[in-house]
Scaffold this active site. Structure first.
Site, short mmCIF file in Angstrom:
data_model
loop_
_atom_site.label_atom_id
_atom_site.label_comp_id
_atom_site.label_asym_id
_atom_site.label_seq_id
_atom_site.Cartn_x
_atom_site.Cartn_y
_atom_site.Cartn_z
N ASP A 16 23.33 -23.95 -23.40
CA ASP A 16 23.55 -24.94 -24.47
C ASP A 16 23.97 -26.26 -23.84
O ASP A 16 25.00 -26.34 -23.18
CB ASP A 16 24.62 -24.43 -25.43
CG ASP A 16 24.77 -25.27 -26.68
OD1 ASP A 16 24.48 -26.48 -26.64
OD2 ASP A 16 25.19 -24.71 -27.71
N GLY A 43 19.48 -21.82 -25.31
CA GLY A 43 20.12 -23.12 -25.49
C GLY A 43 21.02 -23.14 -26.71
O GLY A 43 21.75 -22.19 -26.98
N HIS A 44 20.92 -24.20 -27.48
CA HIS A 44 21.84 -24.46 -28.59
C HIS A 44 21.51 -23.67 -29.87
O HIS A 44 22.34 -23.58 -30.75
CB HIS A 44 21.83 -25.97 -28.90
CG HIS A 44 22.84 -26.39 -29.91
ND1 HIS A 44 24.20 -26.33 -29.67
CD2 HIS A 44 22.70 -26.86 -31.18
CE1 HIS A 44 24.84 -26.77 -30.75
NE2 HIS A 44 23.96 -27.09 -31.67
N HIS A 45 20.32 -23.10 -29.95
CA HIS A 45 19.90 -22.43 -31.19
C HIS A 45 19.52 -20.96 -30.96
O HIS A 45 18.35 -20.60 -31.05
CB HIS A 45 18.70 -23.16 -31.80
CG HIS A 45 18.97 -24.59 -32.11
ND1 HIS A 45 19.73 -24.98 -33.19
CD2 HIS A 45 18.59 -25.74 -31.49
CE1 HIS A 45 19.80 -26.29 -33.22
NE2 HIS A 45 19.12 -26.78 -32.20
N PRO A 46 20.49 -20.09 -30.70
CA PRO A 46 20.15 -18.69 -30.44
C PRO A 46 19.37 -18.04 -31.59
O PRO A 46 18.48 -17.23 -31.35
CB PRO A 46 21.51 -18.01 -30.27
CG PRO A 46 22.45 -19.11 -29.91
CD PRO A 46 21.91 -20.35 -30.56
#
Length: 65
Positions: A16, A43-46
């Protein structure tokens, strides 16, 4: 956060770049009944990057709480 006693699932992506994974560890230490899961690679959006694994994790958490 220590006053939040409800079971809490913290889900984070190891890569992330918006909120570093170190924040996940801080939150997990601050919440008395936290369970931390870090997706790697992610990253930021699992929930978007790893939807099958994310859904399975959430369903398992809800079934056991």
């Amino acid at each position: 956060m220590p006053s939040i006693t409800a079971p809490t699932l913290i889900v984070w992506g190891k890569q992330d770049r918006i909120l570093p994974v170190a924040h996940a560890h801080i939150a997990a230490k601050a919440l008395p009944n936290a369970r931390l899961h870090i997706f790697d690679p992610c990253g930021h959006h699992p929930h978007l990057e790893r939807p099958k694994e994310f859904n399975a994790l959430v369903l398992e958490f809800l079934a056991n709480e």
